[in-house]
Every structure is written in C-alpha cells, then in structure tokens.
Design a protein around this motif. Sequence first.
Motif, short mmCIF file in Angstrom:
data_model
loop_
_atom_site.label_atom_id
_atom_site.label_comp_id
_atom_site.label_asym_id
_atom_site.label_seq_id
_atom_site.Cartn_x
_atom_site.Cartn_y
_atom_site.Cartn_z
N LEU B 182 72.90 64.71 35.14
CA LEU B 182 71.81 64.05 34.91
C LEU B 182 71.06 64.39 33.63
N HIS B 185 73.18 63.62 30.59
CA HIS B 185 72.82 62.42 30.13
C HIS B 185 71.75 62.07 29.52
N PHE B 186 70.75 62.51 29.97
CA PHE B 186 69.35 62.52 29.35
C PHE B 186 69.36 63.02 27.87
N ASP B 188 71.77 63.06 26.06
CA ASP B 188 72.53 62.00 25.30
C ASP B 188 71.69 60.72 24.95
N VAL B 189 71.05 60.42 25.73
CA VAL B 189 70.15 58.91 25.65
C VAL B 189 69.12 59.27 24.64
#
Lengths: 664, 203, 110
Positions: B182, B185-186, B188-189
């Motif tokens: 998580l 991915h965060f 990454d966003v």
Amino acid sequence: MAIIERPATAGGVEIAPPATPSRAQGGFKRPVSTTGWKSWLFTVDHKKLGIMYGVMAMFFFIVGGIEAVLIRLQLAAPEGKVLSASVYNQMFTMHATTMVFLFVMPMAAAFANYFIPLQIGARDVAFPRMNAFGFWCVLGGGIFINLSWFLGGAADGGWFMYAPNSGPIFSPSHGVDFWTLGLQITGIASLTGAINLIVTVLNMRAPGMSLMKMPVFTWLQLVVQFLLLFAVPVITVALFLLSFQRNFGATFFDVSAGADPLLWQHLFWIFGHPEVYILILPSFGIISEVLPVFAKKPLFGYPFVVFSGAAIGFVGWGVWAHHMFASGLGPVSVAVFSISTMAIAIPTGVKIVNWTLTLWGGKLRFTAAMHFAIGLIVLFTIGGLSGVTHSVAPSDTQQTDTYYIVAHFHYVLFGGAVFGLFSGFYYWWPKMFGKTLNEKLGKANFWMMVIGMNMTFGPMHILGLQGQPRRMYQWTEARAGEGFFNLAFWNQIASIGSIILAVGVLLFIINVVKTARSKELAPLDPWDSRTLEWMTSSPPKEHNFDVIPTVHHLDEFFHRKYQQDPVTHEYKQIATAEEILADQEAHADKHIHMPSPSYWPIVLAATLPIITTGVIYSIPVAIVGGIFLVLAMFGWALEPSTAPETDFDPPAAGESTKELAPLV
Amino acid sequence: MSDVAVHEADHGTHGHTTTTGLSNNKVAMWLFLGSECLLFGGLISTYMLYRGRVSEGPRPGNVFDIPFTSVSSFILLMSSLTMVLAVSAAQNRDDRGTTLWLTVTALLGATFVGGQVYEFTAMYNEGLGFTTSLFGSSFYALTGFHGVHVTVGIIMLMSLVGIIKRSTIPGDKAEVVELIGLYWHFVDVIWIIIFTLVYLIPA
Amino acid sequence: MTAATETHSEHDHSHDDHAQHGMSNAGYIRIALILAAMTALEVSTYYVDFGALFMPVLIILMVVKFFIVVSYFMHLKFDNKLFSFCFYAGLFLAVMVYVIALATFKFFAA
C-alpha cells in the motif's frame, strides 16, 4: 508470556516480578521491572503513559504560567523594565508555544490515553509501543524547544512564527531552529498518537458498543484525532520549508527572490484553525461527561452533541483565512471565509444549548468538577461571542493584532480548554489515583481562577478596542490616555488578575499534594457515574477489566446500576458499583494477554533530538542520529509487541502457574 | 514515521478479533496514507505557487529532460505491477514468488531513484541549485521528499525479503507485504501527479 | 478466522481472504497495460500539439491513472468502505484546502 500474567496475589501480597527474558527478538531482552522507575520508563501501559503525559503537561503548564506572569509584570507599570525587548519577544512566543503544544495538547492526550480504552471497554490501545513512543517524542521535543533558552535565546517570532519575519535575517539566533525542529518531533507524536487512538476507537470497542453508544468524551476525542491526523502534516510541510530556509539556504520565504509571505500564513493557518478545535474539543468532551453525572440526567441530545462535534471538525477546515483578513487576501476570499466562519458558530451553539438543557431540571450537585464545567459554558460563550465579531471582516480588521484578540483566545482557551481540563482533574482524580481531591480547596481553586482570569483577560477587550497592540513590549504614561478607558488602569488590573490566577493554580497543586498525603480512599463510584471507566477498580487494574463488559446501552454503567420501573418510569437502583465489580471479579477472564514492556519506544524517540541537534550544529551528528534511528526501527520491527513464551525463562521451580488468577 | 506505522505488526489482530473485523495495522496504514495526502499536497502546492518564479538560474523548461523522466516514471509505474504480484504471491503463501517480486520491485524502485540522482546532478550542473531560485527550492523539496519516500520503501522491501528468508517476521507475513505494498503504490500515485503537474505541464 | 466470523458476522466479509476479492494476476497485468498506454498518451503531448485539449487531456489522464492504481492495485474498490473513508477523507481535504489556498493567490487577489 505477558508481564501481567503472574501468580495471583491475595490481599496486597508482593507480586513476584516476571521471569527474566532469555532470548531477545528485537535486539534487547525484555524489560521486566514491574515496580520502580524502570517500570515507568519502559512501560507500554496506557494508564501509566496517561499519567506521564499529565505530569509532563502540568510541568509545562507551570513553565508557561511563569512566562505569562513575567509578561504581565513587564506590562504592569509604564516603561516596564522586567524584561528586555528581545527577551519579551521570546517570552510571549514561548508562552504560547508551551501552552498550546506542551500543555493543552499533551494534557488532552493524557485524558485520551487514560480514558479512551477504559470508556470503550478495552484493555489497552491498539499499538501500545507506539503510544509510549509518542509520549517520549513529546517530552523530547518539549525539552528540545526549551533548551534554546540556554543556547542563545528562544524563538521570538510569535507562536505563528510568520515567515519571513522568522527567517534568518530577522531572527538570527538558533531559537527558531529549535522551535521548528522541536515541533517536528512533537508532530510525529501527534501523528502516531492520532493513528493509534483512531484505530483503538474503531477496532477495540467492547462487544455491543456501537459508535452511537460510545461516551461523548471518546467521540469528541475521535474527532480530535482525525483533525490531528490531517492537520499535523500541513504544519510539518511549513516547518520543513522554514527549516530548509534557515538551515540550508532555501528561498521559500525570501521576498527578494520573489517569495510570497502569504504561503507561510496559509500553511500555518490551514493547520492552525483545526488546531484550535484540537485544543477545545477534548474539554467539550470532558464536560459532556461531567454535566450529566452531576445533573443526574442523561446528556440532552446525545446525537446532536456528537454530530455537531463532527460538524465542527469538518467546517473547521474551511475557515482558516479569517486569521488573515488583514493581509490583503482580496474581497472574494474575505467574503467566503467570513461566511464560513459565521457558520461554524452554529454547531458550537448547538453544544452550548445541549449542555444548558442537560442542566435544566436536573438534580444539580455543585462539586468542584461541576463548577469548572459550568465555568466553561459561561466563559467559552463569552469568548465565542467575541469570536463571532472576528468573523465580520471590517470589525476584524480593526481588531487584528490588538489585545482584543488576546482577550478572545484566552477566553476560549483558558476559560474553555483549561477549565474543561480542570473539570476533568476533579472528576477523574478518584478513578486515576483512588483518592478524591479536596472539594473545598477545589472550589477555592475554581473561584480564584474565575476571578483571576476575568480580571486578566476581561480588561484586554477594552485595551484592544482602545488600540493597544498585541505583543507591545512597553506602554508609556504619555500615550495611555485618560478617563475610564486609559490603558494604565486596565493593564494594572490585568496584571493583578494574573497573580490571582497563578494563586488559583497554586491551590490546585496544593490540593494535589494534600490529597496524595491523605490516607482517605475514594469510594468506588464517588459521583454515581454513567460510563464504563467507573466499572473497574480505582485505580484500574493493569488489565483494566477482569472481564470485558458486553454493552447494551449508552451510559452502560448507569443502566447496570439502575433500572426503569415499567409503571412509574422512575429509575430504581438495582446494584451498587461494589456489587458490579465483585461480580466481574468472580467471573474474571483466566487468560489475559497484555502487551509486554519494551525498550524500543524510548530508544527510538531518543534518536530524534540527536538528529535535530545535528541539523542545527553539525550535520555528521544528524547522520549518526539517523543511523541510530534506522537501527532502532529495525529493533522495533523485529520485536513482537506481545513477547512470546520463548522470550522468557520457563517458570522457576515451585512456581505453579504464570497465569492470572482472579484477584480478590 | 512510516516504518512505525508499518512495523507495529502484531498486536490486536493476532488471535483476537477487532470490532470492525478489520486489521488494526491496515486501518493504521490507510490513516497514515490519508495523512500523507496533506503532506504531499502542501509540497505540491508550494511548487505550483513557485514554479514560474525564477529570479535567477534556469527555468523549468530549460532543465527538464522529458524523455528521460518519462522512462523513469514508467519504471516506477511498472514497479506497482510487480508489487501487486508480490502481494498476490504472499497471499498464496508462495515465499519464493514473494521474495522474487519484492526484489524486482525494489530494483525498479532503485532504478527510479538512481534516475532521480542522475537528473538532479544534471540539473545542478546546468545551474539549478537548491538555493538558486524559488523554482529550484520548491522543485528539489517536492521531488526530494518523494525520493526519500521511495528510498524508505526500497529499504522496507529489502528488509522484508531478508526477514521472509529468515522467517522471523512478527505477525502475518502476507499482511506485512500488503501494507508495504500500500505504501509503495501510494508513493507511485504521488509520482503520477508530480509527473503531470511538474514535468508535462509547462510553467 | 473462523472465530472472528462467528462473533462479528455483520462486518466480516471484507476481512478474510482479501486475495479472493482482488483480481487475478492476469487482471493486474491488464491494468498495468492500460496504465502504460495512458502514460504513453501523456508523454505524446510533449511531441504532438494537442492545442486546446492539452491541459484537459493531461489532467484527466492523471486523475484516471491515480484512481486506477488506488482502486485496483491498492484494492480500495474491493475493500471495506472504512479504508476508503480514511484515505479519501485525507485526499478530499488536501484537494479542498490547497486548491482554495492557491485560488486565493491566483484568482481572488486584489
């Protein structure tokens, strides 16, 4: 094997310390002391941490109070000579910083830590080590900020530290560096604490306790923790930008490079306005517990109090620019924020109405706690009304940076937040320490504080509207004016008031010492209370509840003590607190796993001041601190929060069991 | 900070039930990520305010190498795919697959950070230092913060690989992989936003 | 797991076996391909003149990519609503306060 699991004791027999650990998973062996200073230093018990938060906050309350009295002494006479201009700047900056970040917030955290798990019927918080880590961060950060007094002068830019005034040119001492970096450390504590308490409230409620059966204190603390969660990162950004500018030459607030001074103001107040609700909502929660108990009535309109609390939490995000009306934001922005600021008075008004109607028709008992709670309603309302005058932009432009502002926020913060906290002291003292604070002294404490605070802050309305600027270091006879509204008279009244206020606080400390020395124990349920924290012994056992209660009602404890007669609809007592506790002890859980104490929270927290010291004085020191930080994180990560059996030696010969047997 | 949230791995859910039925650690992680939105929001806003303010030194358009950054952005984006494959493997109790994909993710992340170091060096040589202009300060602060987050993520991924090999992880392995996922991915966003707002839309 | 399901049946469906709620590995790869294509489109704006569409295309692509990763790779679409609340509350507040703050600089000044 958890530390709490130990042979049963009968009637105060010495408890054997747990076995020595034999294998360490986190690098250290487990701390095993159950008594003495080590049991406090390495504890993860939410109650011990709550008390530690409280003691620390009280210490900083006294420090901040001394700073306040010095400010008032300086202004007591024309051309005051008590403080130099430079020290005066440091004094008001540190007074505000100490009171906001090192007194009210940690004291609210003390109550949150101690009572949220008890009120929701849990045995501890969700992340006990993180809880301990938070405390050591606040303590480290608080000491770090105050060290600057001895290392070339404290921060001197006012508590909102407007850049570029707080930049290296106008504030060349290291004071602001200590301030920014110290607040970063306390910010980490606020963030971890917020995450911890939100998870605790969401996930660790006793069976049957739905959100709308939670005590109001827990509810409003939940709102506060969400505010912290989302507000702290904003100030983190601002503090980083300022640190980068001061320590590494960045240009964020360098106007000659084209910087916009409003950037800091926006970032600070986006944090700063939710922050004022972070300060006041815990006290709202406390008196929402106190008023029903001493009115012998349920809280009027529980859902309204809860939802208006949540509404304050949300709308509080859309009003920050009312702190900046005088900065030239432009008419559209000013109009929008003016309206949103007026709107936020509505949910606050809802609460005042609910509290008042809770008192209406109740069987009122005027205890010290009740005095402070009613004091809050009255004084906060006064402060709230002067607050509404700030929402009117033309009026606010007149008041900006005058003593009128000082009067306003002391009415809401001292008359509001601090009175609520004192109400909490008197209400919960018997729960926390098993002894009731002296009621007579408590009422004297209350009246001295009420008189003192109205004498100190009341005249400031006049001073402000007469135009005395905030943070002015001296006033002169020649410009004080004449007649009823002359500044000299009201400044002297305010200064005398501050002494009375200080005496009031002193009475509280005397009361605490007196109570500590007294041998008289408090009854189990001295106030005929309504919520779960009173359903256990006083002070609570390390595992809080012998058996986790199943909740059926809002105000569960009340409903276990009283039953409604189906015909007359009157409540009749069916059980006493002692009987309920005895019943619990008879059915105590046999296997209670409590989190084990750990060295890592204090070790990890100790690396942070090393890093921040390094940032100010020598980067290699910061790097060394950083290495320790990473190592401590690995140690922490590898150590399970509840030590497995293998972390301890097997029971010594002759020791039959290490499980918790029912306490007598 | 993030490590604190991630590694408080075990209490409460292990052998106990929670009120909502959700894992304490996972709720904590999502709360932390919600909080991080405001951290990066502040840094991005600072950049957006100052992007065009160049008192001296190069302007954004002069120093950005869009093709290069596009490639490194793509690499970071694909590391999200490998991360999600690692989570999937962990949930199927496939330790070999988990360590493989975690390692690949860490390598992709390291490539991204390496690219960032190269980019910073090139920009510095073109005259854009941290103290040169408002653009320089806010650009390095924003992308630097992001880079530190990626680096912390890489350290966590590599530690996780080591820990899984030694099999001494406290708590549920799959959950720890998921939590670090998580976080990854965060990060990454956040780069998805930075790539568009900072690089693709000219000042 | 089973004990949890018994005592808290009303809340439980999202806790256990998130793997089943997620997607297959093939699904993840499909998502990644879509993301790659969108990135390619984004980068193409650097080479091809999109005219008036330039800004809207980039902003929309950014937002869509953001939500694809959050919804699918981070499972938010399949997970308990509480996780969505925690994250989107922060995201919403961040967008709200910072857009307003920037707006006071850009549009409303003077």
